[in-house]
Write a protein that holds these residues in place. Sequence first.
Motif, PDB file in Angstrom:
ATOM      1  N   MET A 127      -3.346  -4.440   9.626  1.00 22.99           N
ATOM      2  CA  MET A 127      -2.113  -5.056  10.120  1.00 22.99           C
ATOM      3  C   MET A 127      -2.232  -5.512  11.561  1.00 22.99           C
ATOM      4  O   MET A 127      -1.468  -6.359  12.014  1.00 22.99           O
ATOM      5  CB  MET A 127      -0.949  -4.067   9.990  1.00 22.99           C
ATOM      6  CG  MET A 127      -0.486  -3.871   8.559  1.00 22.99           C
ATOM      7  SD  MET A 127       1.001  -2.853   8.476  1.00 22.99           S
ATOM      8  CE  MET A 127       0.345  -1.251   8.904  1.00 22.99           C
ATOM      9  N   VAL A 186       3.770  -1.210   3.756  1.00 21.64           N
ATOM     10  CA  VAL A 186       2.996   0.042   3.778  1.00 21.64           C
ATOM     11  C   VAL A 186       3.969   1.209   3.657  1.00 21.64           C
ATOM     12  O   VAL A 186       4.857   1.392   4.495  1.00 21.64           O
ATOM     13  CB  VAL A 186       2.154   0.162   5.056  1.00 21.64           C
ATOM     14  CG1 VAL A 186       1.327   1.446   5.012  1.00 21.64           C
ATOM     15  CG2 VAL A 186       1.250  -1.044   5.221  1.00 21.64           C
ATOM     16  N   ASP A 208      -6.675   6.688   5.618  1.00 25.13           N
ATOM     17  CA  ASP A 208      -5.981   5.594   4.937  1.00 25.13           C
ATOM     18  C   ASP A 208      -5.017   4.886   5.879  1.00 25.13           C
ATOM     19  O   ASP A 208      -4.922   3.653   5.894  1.00 25.13           O
ATOM     20  CB  ASP A 208      -5.217   6.122   3.717  1.00 25.13           C
ATOM     21  CG  ASP A 208      -6.147   6.546   2.595  1.00 25.13           C
ATOM     22  OD1 ASP A 208      -7.327   6.176   2.645  1.00 25.13           O
ATOM     23  OD2 ASP A 208      -5.686   7.261   1.681  1.00 25.13           O
ATOM     24  N   ARG A 209      -4.297   5.668   6.676  1.00 27.26           N
ATOM     25  CA  ARG A 209      -3.360   5.056   7.619  1.00 27.26           C
ATOM     26  C   ARG A 209      -4.106   4.235   8.670  1.00 27.26           C
ATOM     27  O   ARG A 209      -3.656   3.164   9.076  1.00 27.26           O
ATOM     28  CB  ARG A 209      -2.497   6.136   8.284  1.00 27.26           C
ATOM     29  CG  ARG A 209      -1.494   6.784   7.340  1.00 27.26           C
ATOM     30  CD  ARG A 209      -0.472   7.594   8.097  1.00 27.26           C
ATOM     31  NE  ARG A 209      -1.051   8.778   8.728  1.00 27.26           N
ATOM     32  CZ  ARG A 209      -1.199   9.951   8.137  1.00 27.26           C
ATOM     33  NH1 ARG A 209      -0.812  10.105   6.879  1.00 27.26           N
ATOM     34  NH2 ARG A 209      -1.723  10.985   8.781  1.00 27.26           N
ATOM     35  N   ARG A 225      -6.954   2.666   8.289  1.00 25.69           N
ATOM     36  CA  ARG A 225      -7.392   1.411   7.678  1.00 25.69           C
ATOM     37  C   ARG A 225      -6.243   0.419   7.558  1.00 25.69           C
ATOM     38  O   ARG A 225      -6.408  -0.773   7.808  1.00 25.69           O
ATOM     39  CB  ARG A 225      -7.968   1.701   6.284  1.00 25.69           C
ATOM     40  CG  ARG A 225      -9.355   2.331   6.298  1.00 25.69           C
ATOM     41  CD  ARG A 225      -9.758   2.739   4.904  1.00 25.69           C
ATOM     42  NE  ARG A 225     -11.119   3.256   4.850  1.00 25.69           N
ATOM     43  CZ  ARG A 225     -11.610   3.926   3.823  1.00 25.69           C
ATOM     44  NH1 ARG A 225     -10.836   4.170   2.764  1.00 25.69           N
ATOM     45  NH2 ARG A 225     -12.850   4.357   3.841  1.00 25.69           N
ATOM     46  N   ALA A 226      -5.074   0.935   7.157  1.00 25.67           N
ATOM     47  CA  ALA A 226      -3.924   0.045   7.023  1.00 25.67           C
ATOM     48  C   ALA A 226      -3.517  -0.529   8.380  1.00 25.67           C
ATOM     49  O   ALA A 226      -3.246  -1.728   8.506  1.00 25.67           O
ATOM     50  CB  ALA A 226      -2.750   0.792   6.382  1.00 25.67           C
ATOM     51  N   ASN A 275      -4.579   2.464  -2.028  1.00 28.06           N
ATOM     52  CA  ASN A 275      -5.461   2.718  -0.900  1.00 28.06           C
ATOM     53  C   ASN A 275      -5.971   1.400  -0.345  1.00 28.06           C
ATOM     54  O   ASN A 275      -6.404   0.537  -1.119  1.00 28.06           O
ATOM     55  CB  ASN A 275      -6.642   3.585  -1.368  1.00 28.06           C
ATOM     56  CG  ASN A 275      -7.433   4.172  -0.214  1.00 28.06           C
ATOM     57  OD1 ASN A 275      -7.830   3.453   0.693  1.00 28.06           O
ATOM     58  ND2 ASN A 275      -7.664   5.462  -0.248  1.00 28.06           N
ATOM     59  N   PRO A 276      -5.973   1.192   0.969  1.00 30.51           N
ATOM     60  CA  PRO A 276      -6.498  -0.065   1.511  1.00 30.51           C
ATOM     61  C   PRO A 276      -7.967  -0.279   1.213  1.00 30.51           C
ATOM     62  O   PRO A 276      -8.441  -1.418   1.207  1.00 30.51           O
ATOM     63  CB  PRO A 276      -6.235   0.066   3.023  1.00 30.51           C
ATOM     64  CG  PRO A 276      -5.971   1.502   3.272  1.00 30.51           C
ATOM     65  CD  PRO A 276      -5.397   2.056   2.012  1.00 30.51           C
ATOM     66  N   LEU A 293       0.847  -1.189   0.000  1.00 35.78           N
ATOM     67  CA  LEU A 293       0.000   0.000   0.000  1.00 35.78           C
ATOM     68  C   LEU A 293       0.881   1.237   0.000  1.00 35.78           C
ATOM     69  O   LEU A 293       1.880   1.291   0.721  1.00 35.78           O
ATOM     70  CB  LEU A 293      -0.911   0.018   1.227  1.00 35.78           C
ATOM     71  CG  LEU A 293      -1.790  -1.220   1.469  1.00 35.78           C
ATOM     72  CD1 LEU A 293      -2.493  -1.106   2.813  1.00 35.78           C
ATOM     73  CD2 LEU A 293      -2.794  -1.388   0.352  1.00 35.78           C
ATOM     74  N   LEU A 340      -8.072  -8.651   2.169  1.00 37.94           N
ATOM     75  CA  LEU A 340      -7.005  -8.164   3.045  1.00 37.94           C
ATOM     76  C   LEU A 340      -6.743  -9.129   4.204  1.00 37.94           C
ATOM     77  O   LEU A 340      -5.610  -9.266   4.671  1.00 37.94           O
ATOM     78  CB  LEU A 340      -7.379  -6.787   3.597  1.00 37.94           C
ATOM     79  CG  LEU A 340      -7.318  -5.614   2.606  1.00 37.94           C
ATOM     80  CD1 LEU A 340      -7.873  -4.358   3.238  1.00 37.94           C
ATOM     81  CD2 LEU A 340      -5.898  -5.381   2.127  1.00 37.94           C
ATOM     82  N   TRP A 392       2.503  -7.438   4.929  1.00 37.99           N
ATOM     83  CA  TRP A 392       2.070  -6.101   4.503  1.00 37.99           C
ATOM     84  C   TRP A 392       3.295  -5.214   4.315  1.00 37.99           C
ATOM     85  O   TRP A 392       4.185  -5.173   5.157  1.00 37.99           O
ATOM     86  CB  TRP A 392       1.178  -5.466   5.571  1.00 37.99           C
ATOM     87  CG  TRP A 392      -0.158  -6.125   5.754  1.00 37.99           C
ATOM     88  CD1 TRP A 392      -0.404  -7.419   6.106  1.00 37.99           C
ATOM     89  CD2 TRP A 392      -1.440  -5.500   5.621  1.00 37.99           C
ATOM     90  NE1 TRP A 392      -1.750  -7.647   6.192  1.00 37.99           N
ATOM     91  CE2 TRP A 392      -2.415  -6.486   5.898  1.00 37.99           C
ATOM     92  CE3 TRP A 392      -1.855  -4.218   5.296  1.00 37.99           C
ATOM     93  CZ2 TRP A 392      -3.776  -6.207   5.861  1.00 37.99           C
ATOM     94  CZ3 TRP A 392      -3.221  -3.937   5.258  1.00 37.99           C
ATOM     95  CH2 TRP A 392      -4.167  -4.927   5.535  1.00 37.99           C
ATOM     96  N   LEU A 449       1.175   7.082   3.129  1.00 46.17           N
ATOM     97  CA  LEU A 449      -0.252   7.245   2.842  1.00 46.17           C
ATOM     98  C   LEU A 449      -0.645   8.665   3.207  1.00 46.17           C
ATOM     99  O   LEU A 449      -0.296   9.164   4.291  1.00 46.17           O
ATOM    100  CB  LEU A 449      -1.085   6.231   3.633  1.00 46.17           C
ATOM    101  CG  LEU A 449      -0.864   4.758   3.271  1.00 46.17           C
ATOM    102  CD1 LEU A 449      -1.595   3.847   4.237  1.00 46.17           C
ATOM    103  CD2 LEU A 449      -1.315   4.483   1.845  1.00 46.17           C
TER     104      LEU A 449
END
Length: 775
Positions: free
Chosen positions: A383, A367, A375-376, A378-379, A350-351, A42, A359, A365, A370
Amino acid sequence: MPIVDQPNKLYLGRALNVQTFQPLEEPYLLNLRDLVTHAVCLGMTGSGKTGLGITVLEEVLLQGVPAIIIDPKGDITNLGQPQPDGAEPNFQNWNFGTERVARFHDRVDVRIYTPGSSTGICVNILRSLAAPTELSWARDSEALRDRIAQTVSALLELANINPDPLHSREHILLSTIFESAWRAQQALDVPALIRMIQEPPVARVGVFDLESFIPKSDRTNLALALNNLAASPSFQRWQLGEPLDIAALLKPIKSEGGTNPVGKTRASVFYLAHLSDAERQFFVTLLLANVVSWVRAQAGTSMLKGLLYFDEVYGYCPAYPHNPSAKAPLMALLKQGRASGLGMFLATQNPADLDYKGLSNMGTWFVGHLRTDRDRARALEGMDGAGAGFDAAHAEPILAKLPQRCFMVQSSKSGASFMHTRETLSHLTGPLIPTQISELAIARGWPRAQPAEPAANTVIASPGDAMESVEHDAFPTPESRQPLLPDDVRETYLHLSLDHKNTLYVPHLLASASARIHDRASGLMRDRRFTYLITLDKWVRQPDYSKAQQLPNFEPGLLESTPHQGIDYAALPPGITSKWMRSCEKALLEHVYRYGVSTVLVNRAFKVYGVPGETRTDFMLRIEPEARARRDAEASRVRTQFAKRIGDLQDQLAAEQREHTEDRMTMDAREREELLTNAESAVSFTFARRPITRPLSSGATKSRMSKTAALNPQETEEMITQLRARLQSAARDYNIELNAINDKWMAALNKIDEISMVPRKSDVFSDVVAIAWVA
């Protein structure tokens, strides 16, 4: 110098100092097996996703693992591009040189496929409408129906028709037609499909009769929509080129040379930037559906047999309720691919571009930067369940500041770590345009698509070229009435033409026998069918099966008991009697007994026997994981030995460096004291009234002590030089040991013999001996 070439380790760059965001000296190595449980990358545009993706692909390919790459935007076309003349990338900062680049080009073959275009290697997608040969209805009916649903959805989406498999009448009708054709081993293409839509091979769909379920007028509209698609000049390019053969795409290319005895590792890049969104969705669905069929035909393994890399997956696996046609096969691969050794690597910005169920199947992952807090979040949420010991509160402020080419890595087997990607072995110039791809195809000699035309006076074989073509000799004037055969002579009908437009039945002797072939030494047993077709043109004679045409994939179910209407008959030669038929059967059994030999491959080093009919390449691919596992086990033992040796040397070197520092400090102090003492002596000599014996004696003593102190740093410097030389020697010895181990097991892998398997006379049985009217 850190060692970056290690078995089953991917050298992606260096560990990152999260305080300064500068790379450390420590190399960042990812375990190859981590990709079996899939990975996702991502990062926003400019974060370095393309560089990371190409780095991962380079390392995987150097480990001998083939890759299939879906490239919607053309970013990955740079994979394998050589550095321009005169360029000197700063590889030394990353602990490798141009020899590693040379090894990559020597061992890896990168090819660019351009479906729907002749700029690269063309892809014939219409062959994907044929039933997959690796699956059977008796064993894999559910998988075949899934494949049909995915193929039909792709076709309807391309024709701008509702592709919903539950509510679309068009989808249900086409799925029914596909299943009927595939069960009958009948080939399908768009023209044949259009004819079958107008006159379906079924009378009912579900509990409704055909006309009630979908009237003829609606079927005509569907046929017209597909006809417009088939008549489009741009669609003709989809019918040229190589088929989507996943097994072939994952096999090494032995003919290309290189130093790897197995052959060059394949990297197949499917470039889609020239296609419309609907065409991309259509092709990706068919490609993924083929991969799903390949996966379901593989035996289980924990080794990585292949990597499917999907760059910019946005729009292909979105969250519910969106369900594009590519989503179902993509989700199937994420759930089932790991059991067969197929790893998935998905990249997106984007996640939210990926369904949460997809996912949740990601084991690793990557990353990068972002842009938004959402977005962060969601990531980090994704994780949080990807590995033990993940601390989102600690990772979030670091993630918000990550510069370009820096990534946080979270694996299911470890906590979060941070890395800076290395320089790529390939030259990154941005996406290639079609003109550049065409020039590349000419320069590298990639196959160019040519329209296939059937030979004159030849009947085209059954689905997927399962049978060889049947050539007709010159026959007497055909008759509309069928010639009569004696009552005790069996006759049958065989239709080999794909278009069903043949107007002549030609008489042939069809002789088929089965043999059980058993080899006691290996314990192998195989049932094999031998089928021969001999044209009966002017007279009958004793058949010579050694010169007869063989039908390798013949099944008795292909025979029909009644003729088709509107087809004339060639004349029968005289002399066809039951006695002659019995002599043909006897000759058939004798021929199969004498010449029905099967050869199988054997690797005695691993005590593995091949399957009858298995190619040498397939056999090597089957035993290669065992060879790799034994090589890696031996390499691991050697690594443990050298790790201790190198560790001891590094400890000695650190101790000597500390001692050298202390000696330097002592020497400097002695020199300062000597200078001061000499100065005192000079002053005493000039002004003192008492005798000067003591100051001169003290100065001499200080001088001797300074000289003694100066010798110690020289000794430690010599020892440091020796220890560094011994460290370099240990690293060289380690590489020599690794190369010797690799050569040893590669030699064992290539040590392949053949054994012959011959049937016993009592294990040969006739299946069919008949006069076959072939059209």
